[in-house]
Design a protein around this motif. Structure first.
Motif, mmCIF file in Angstrom:
data_model
loop_
_atom_site.group_PDB
_atom_site.id
_atom_site.type_symbol
_atom_site.label_atom_id
_atom_site.label_comp_id
_atom_site.label_asym_id
_atom_site.label_seq_id
_atom_site.Cartn_x
_atom_site.Cartn_y
_atom_site.Cartn_z
ATOM 1 N N TYR A 1 0.965 -1.259 -0.048
ATOM 2 C CA TYR A 1 -0.057 -0.037 0.120
ATOM 3 C C TYR A 1 0.885 1.299 -0.024
ATOM 4 C CZ TYR A 1 -4.419 -2.525 1.207
ATOM 5 O OH TYR A 1 -5.354 -3.403 0.812
ATOM 6 N N THR A 2 2.006 1.157 0.841
ATOM 7 C CA THR A 2 2.759 2.633 0.885
ATOM 8 C C THR A 2 3.482 2.756 -0.021
ATOM 9 O OG1 THR A 2 3.085 1.604 3.244
ATOM 10 C CG2 THR A 2 4.409 3.485 2.557
ATOM 11 N N LEU A 3 3.763 1.586 -1.048
ATOM 12 C CA LEU A 3 4.503 1.907 -2.310
ATOM 13 C C LEU A 3 3.432 2.179 -3.423
ATOM 14 C CD1 LEU A 3 7.129 -1.004 -1.795
ATOM 15 C CD2 LEU A 3 7.492 1.476 -1.802
ATOM 16 N N GLY A 4 2.265 2.497 -3.114
ATOM 17 C CA GLY A 4 1.309 2.910 -4.069
ATOM 18 C C GLY A 4 0.425 1.894 -4.743
ATOM 19 N N ALA A 5 0.378 0.505 -4.152
ATOM 20 C CA ALA A 5 -0.273 -0.409 -5.171
ATOM 21 C C ALA A 5 -1.842 -0.276 -4.579
ATOM 22 C CB ALA A 5 0.011 -1.769 -4.478
ATOM 23 N N LYS A 6 -2.589 -0.522 -5.311
ATOM 24 C CA LYS A 6 -4.115 -0.434 -5.137
ATOM 25 C C LYS A 6 -4.726 -1.669 -4.539
ATOM 26 C CE LYS A 6 -5.388 3.168 -8.259
ATOM 27 N NZ LYS A 6 -4.205 3.061 -9.141
ATOM 28 N N PRO A 7 -5.869 -1.511 -3.563
ATOM 29 C CA PRO A 7 -6.278 -2.811 -3.055
ATOM 30 C C PRO A 7 -6.281 -3.819 -3.810
ATOM 31 C CG PRO A 7 -7.591 -0.850 -2.130
ATOM 32 C CD PRO A 7 -6.425 -0.262 -3.449
ATOM 33 N N LEU A 8 -7.033 -3.707 -4.874
ATOM 34 C CA LEU A 8 -7.182 -4.881 -5.937
ATOM 35 C C LEU A 8 -5.844 -5.598 -6.192
ATOM 36 C CD1 LEU A 8 -9.730 -6.171 -6.465
ATOM 37 C CD2 LEU A 8 -9.538 -5.255 -8.713
ATOM 38 N N SER A 9 -4.864 -4.798 -6.677
ATOM 39 C CA SER A 9 -3.559 -5.379 -7.247
ATOM 40 C C SER A 9 -2.746 -5.920 -5.960
ATOM 41 C CB SER A 9 -2.536 -4.233 -7.839
ATOM 42 O OG SER A 9 -2.634 -3.083 -7.268
ATOM 43 N N THR A 10 -2.973 -5.510 -4.595
ATOM 44 C CA THR A 10 -2.174 -5.708 -3.557
ATOM 45 C C THR A 10 -2.978 -7.275 -3.271
ATOM 46 O OG1 THR A 10 -2.087 -3.699 -2.679
ATOM 47 C CG2 THR A 10 -1.506 -5.550 -1.075
ATOM 48 N N PHE A 11 -4.254 -7.365 -3.631
ATOM 49 C CA PHE A 11 -4.829 -8.646 -3.364
ATOM 50 C C PHE A 11 -4.175 -9.612 -4.310
ATOM 51 C CE2 PHE A 11 -7.957 -11.611 -4.677
ATOM 52 C CZ PHE A 11 -8.248 -12.275 -3.542
ATOM 53 N N TRP A 12 -4.294 -9.160 -5.299
ATOM 54 C CA TRP A 12 -3.855 -10.037 -6.624
ATOM 55 C C TRP A 12 -2.409 -10.488 -6.652
ATOM 56 C CZ3 TRP A 12 -6.782 -12.985 -9.412
ATOM 57 C CH2 TRP A 12 -6.396 -13.831 -10.670
ATOM 58 N N PHE A 13 -1.680 -9.600 -6.214
ATOM 59 C CA PHE A 13 -0.041 -9.717 -6.351
ATOM 60 C C PHE A 13 0.608 -10.118 -4.872
ATOM 61 C CE2 PHE A 13 -0.821 -7.215 -10.296
ATOM 62 C CZ PHE A 13 -0.397 -8.076 -11.137
ATOM 63 N N ILE A 14 0.219 -9.866 -3.924
ATOM 64 C CA ILE A 14 0.645 -10.059 -2.751
ATOM 65 C C ILE A 14 -0.318 -11.099 -1.892
ATOM 66 C CG2 ILE A 14 1.347 -9.121 -0.392
ATOM 67 C CD1 ILE A 14 2.983 -7.902 -2.912
ATOM 68 N N THR A 15 -1.465 -10.993 -1.510
ATOM 69 C CA THR A 15 -2.327 -11.697 -0.580
ATOM 70 C C THR A 15 -2.210 -13.088 -1.301
ATOM 71 O OG1 THR A 15 -3.209 -9.650 -0.012
ATOM 72 C CG2 THR A 15 -4.131 -11.764 0.828
ATOM 73 N N LEU A 16 -3.031 -13.002 -2.334
ATOM 74 C CA LEU A 16 -3.388 -14.352 -3.240
ATOM 75 C C LEU A 16 -2.377 -15.418 -3.108
ATOM 76 C CD1 LEU A 16 -6.109 -15.385 -3.860
ATOM 77 C CD2 LEU A 16 -5.332 -14.863 -6.274
ATOM 78 N N PRO A 17 -1.061 -14.847 -3.583
ATOM 79 C CA PRO A 17 -0.039 -15.818 -3.775
ATOM 80 C C PRO A 17 0.336 -16.469 -2.113
ATOM 81 C CG PRO A 17 0.476 -13.833 -5.154
ATOM 82 C CD PRO A 17 -0.573 -13.599 -4.408
ATOM 83 N N MET A 18 0.272 -15.316 -1.388
ATOM 84 C CA MET A 18 0.547 -15.785 0.049
ATOM 85 C C MET A 18 -0.492 -17.101 0.481
ATOM 86 S SD MET A 18 1.580 -13.076 2.795
ATOM 87 C CE MET A 18 0.311 -12.109 2.641
ATOM 88 N N LEU A 19 -1.737 -16.831 -0.186
ATOM 89 C CA LEU A 19 -2.698 -17.783 0.301
ATOM 90 C C LEU A 19 -2.901 -18.804 -0.388
ATOM 91 C CD1 LEU A 19 -5.481 -15.459 1.879
ATOM 92 C CD2 LEU A 19 -3.737 -16.723 3.072
ATOM 93 N N ARG A 20 -2.172 -19.181 -1.582
ATOM 94 C CA ARG A 20 -2.377 -19.875 -2.464
ATOM 95 C C ARG A 20 -2.432 -21.487 -1.936
ATOM 96 N NH1 ARG A 20 0.520 -18.653 -7.533
ATOM 97 N NH2 ARG A 20 -1.186 -17.102 -7.549
ATOM 98 N N PRO A 21 -1.270 -21.635 -1.288
ATOM 99 C CA PRO A 21 -1.195 -22.994 -0.515
ATOM 100 C C PRO A 21 -2.281 -23.231 0.324
ATOM 101 C CG PRO A 21 0.796 -21.909 -0.017
ATOM 102 C CD PRO A 21 -0.195 -20.830 -0.789
ATOM 103 N N ALA A 22 -2.915 -22.152 1.358
ATOM 104 C CA ALA A 22 -4.096 -22.365 2.165
ATOM 105 C C ALA A 22 -5.263 -22.816 1.456
ATOM 106 C CB ALA A 22 -4.074 -21.276 2.900
ATOM 107 N N ILE A 23 -5.690 -22.275 0.453
ATOM 108 C CA ILE A 23 -6.619 -22.314 -0.481
ATOM 109 C C ILE A 23 -6.827 -23.620 -1.026
ATOM 110 C CG2 ILE A 23 -8.018 -21.397 -2.591
ATOM 111 C CD1 ILE A 23 -6.762 -18.766 -2.160
ATOM 112 N N PHE A 24 -5.367 -23.837 -1.473
ATOM 113 C CA PHE A 24 -5.293 -25.128 -2.290
ATOM 114 C C PHE A 24 -5.712 -26.426 -1.109
ATOM 115 C CE2 PHE A 24 -3.137 -29.013 -3.396
ATOM 116 C CZ PHE A 24 -3.506 -29.385 -4.905
ATOM 117 N N ALA A 25 -4.948 -26.437 0.166
ATOM 118 C CA ALA A 25 -5.123 -27.214 1.255
ATOM 119 C C ALA A 25 -6.439 -27.337 1.774
ATOM 120 C CB ALA A 25 -4.287 -26.920 2.236
ATOM 121 N N GLY A 26 -7.102 -26.237 2.090
ATOM 122 C CA GLY A 26 -8.448 -26.079 2.390
ATOM 123 C C GLY A 26 -9.300 -26.681 1.544
#
Lengths: 267, 279
Positions: A168-193
């Motif tokens: 966010y601080t570096l200027g990313a929008k919420p949606l791109s933060t979700f797509w490029f940061i949050t989702l990759p972090m959560l991919r194993p969890a989504i897959f496992a769940g």
């Protein structure tokens, strides 16, 4: 350090007994599946693969197997689509009532599935979804949703919010933060769940028993029905095939997520 | 944090959770409410308690309810006693042993209850595993199929993993130094478990016992396959009323009685837990 490092001989004895207790029924089923007899007995009089071959070429087992796979995938994907945004909100947006909402989303876990199945049977009839495939899928989404919420919340709580804040601080929008940061972090969890959800749906008996019909019958229901009227090694053979699928899924799960984490999030 | 920001946080939180929340309200809470109505509705749409009077005024149904509760209690207690040491072993072991123990608990969880019950049928059956051993020893053969004991044993095997996982997850969170301290100060391992570990793991014990009790109150597969005429439990009776007798209102009423018992047990245990914590 004594308790932690060196199990005493009493503990070793106990662990051996409990291992046999927990594993024996499954092992016996595997042995019976390769029996050559036309009846169930243990130990079998001889061994052959005839029951395996018979079951694999029997549409009354293979069709339900395919039904179960399709149902498990549909229910897991739909539940994941519902669970992901909810879990994100519960962990990061500490809104009022987040805790209560989390408990509500987990509450189907403590409801006996037979009761849920009966209630759904009445309800789906009333809203015109009685005896439909959609009704069966919705029923399974209710059953598996908690597993996805639990896994994603558990993993997401363990990640550092500063990573997203940095974006966010570096200027990313919420949606791109979700797509490029949050989702990759959560991919194993989504897959496992999702995998866990699939396994639960693949195994579920009560809802499928009451909501499926002749064309959507699932594998556990077909095994249950078969076993009610017949007692022969065919049941063992189809069970072994089902076990192989589950074990393969578990191995994949272990690779991506680690079975150890399952003990940490069983609450 | 300023007020407007927290309001925006709230709004965003509600928006993101809304789909999952709405889905469960419609397909989980909705059906349970319909179920409640279904059980108190009479033919001309008025309210009636007749189904409940019928269920609770009949000696047979009361006996089934009693048997179900006793069976569930026995299964829960057996799971706790058998499972607690395993939970300790999981929480306190490392490496290969830990992986094996987790495999031991998780694998049965993912093998269908129908399949595991079939396994127990082969173990207890007339030409089964136990009788094969008895014959080898020249003893009289026996069968546990169709008895409460056999059903209970099979159900403990089915439900034990839930108990173990609940307790192990709490034990994992307890600082191992506490046990080390107790032992350094001269407590025996058994005393350490009773006075230090058990009280700290109470949360997991409560979660586990509630879960196992609720699950066994609702399980019908084991009794359906292994039971006999003299073993009947409430969930199976509900299923039969629905499927064989097609008596929907009565099935709904019996189902609600089942939910009610589970809710009472939950309230009782949570009450006990609160008192335990305060002390």
């Amino acid at each position: 350090m004594k308790i932690r490092s060196r199990p005493g001989s009493l503990m070793v004895c106990y662990l051996a007994v409990i291992s046999v207790f927990l594993l024996l029924p499954q092992l016996i089923v595997v042995v019976v599946a390769f029996s050559e007899a036309s009846f169930v007995s243990f130990p079998p009089p001889g061994y052959s693969t005839k029951w395996m071959v018979r079951v694999l070429s029997d549409p009354s087992f293979m069709k339900p197997l395919w039904n179960s796979v399709v149902l498990g995938l549909s229910a897991s994907i739909m539940a994941a689509a519902l669970a992901l945004p909810a879990s994100l909100a519960i962990v990061r947006h500490r809104f009022q009532g987040a805790r209560a909402l989390q408990n509500f989303l987990l509450s189907p876990l403590s409801m006996p599935t037979l009761i849920l199945a009966i209630a759904l049977l009445f309800f789906l009839n009333d809203i015109g979804l009685g005896n439909t495939y959609a009704g069966l899928v919705f029923g399974h989404v209710v059953v598996v949703l908690p597993y996805l919420v639990r896994t994603i919340v558990a993993v997401y709580s363990g990640t550092d919010p500063r990573i997203e804040e940095a974006a966010y601080t570096l200027g990313a929008k919420p949606l791109s933060t979700f797509w490029f940061i949050t989702l990759p972090m959560l991919r194993p969890a989504i897959f496992a769940g999702g995998m866990f959800a699939f396994l639960v749906s693949f195994d579920e008996v009560a809802v499928a028993l009451l909501l499926s019909n002749a064309s959507s019958i699932t594998l556990p229901v077909s095994i249950l029905t078969y076993l009610t009227y017949n007692y022969d090694p065919a049941v063992a053979a189809i069970s072994v095939i089902k076990m192989i699928i589950v074990v393969l899924a578990l191995l994949v799960l272990e690779r991506f997520y680690g079975l150890q984490n399952l003990t940490m999030q069983s609450r | 944090m300023s007020r407007p920001r927290s309001m925006r946080q709230n709004a965003r939180g509600y928006l993101l959770t809304f789909p999952a929340f709405a889905f469960l309200v419609v397909f989980f809470v909705g059906p349970l409410i319909v179920n409640l109505f279904e059980s108190v509705k009479n033919e001309d749409g008025g309210l009636t308690y007749a189904q409940y009077v019928r269920a609770l005024g009949d000696a047979y149904y009361l006996e089934v309810l009693g048997d179900t509760i006793v069976l569930s209690l026995a299964v829960t207690i057996a799971s706790l006693v058998l499972g607690y040491p395993l939970a300790i072993a999981i929480a306190r072991s490392r490496g290969a042993l830990k992986s094996f123990l987790i495999f031991l608990v998780v694998t049965p969880l993912l093998i269908n209850v129908v399949v595991r019950t079939f396994g127990w049928m082969v173990i207890f059956g007339r030409s089964g595993f136990i009788n094969a051993i008895l014959k080898l020893l020249d003893l009289d053969t026996a069968t546990l199929t169709g008895t409460w004991t056999g059903i209970g044993i099979a159900m403990v095997q089915v439900l034990l993993p839930f108990m173990v996982l609940s307790i192990a997850s709490t034990l994992e969170g307890i600082d191992g130094e506490l046990e080390d301290a107790a032992i350094t100060l001269g407590a025996t391992p058994l005393k350490t478990i009773i006075h230090v570990i058990f009280p700290l793991s109470l949360q997991g014990v409560i979660t586990g016992t509630l879960l196992v009790f609720a699950l066994s109150m609702g399980s019908f597969v084991t009794v359906m396959l292994m039971g006999s005429n003299s073993t009947m439990v409430l969930p199976l009776l509900v299923y039969q009323q629905l499927n064989l007798a097609s008596d929907w209102p009565f099935a709904a009423a019996l189902g609600n009685i089942l939910i009610f018992v589970v809710l009472i047990a939950t309230a009782l245990q949570l009450g006990l837990a609160k008192r335990g914590v305060r002390r």
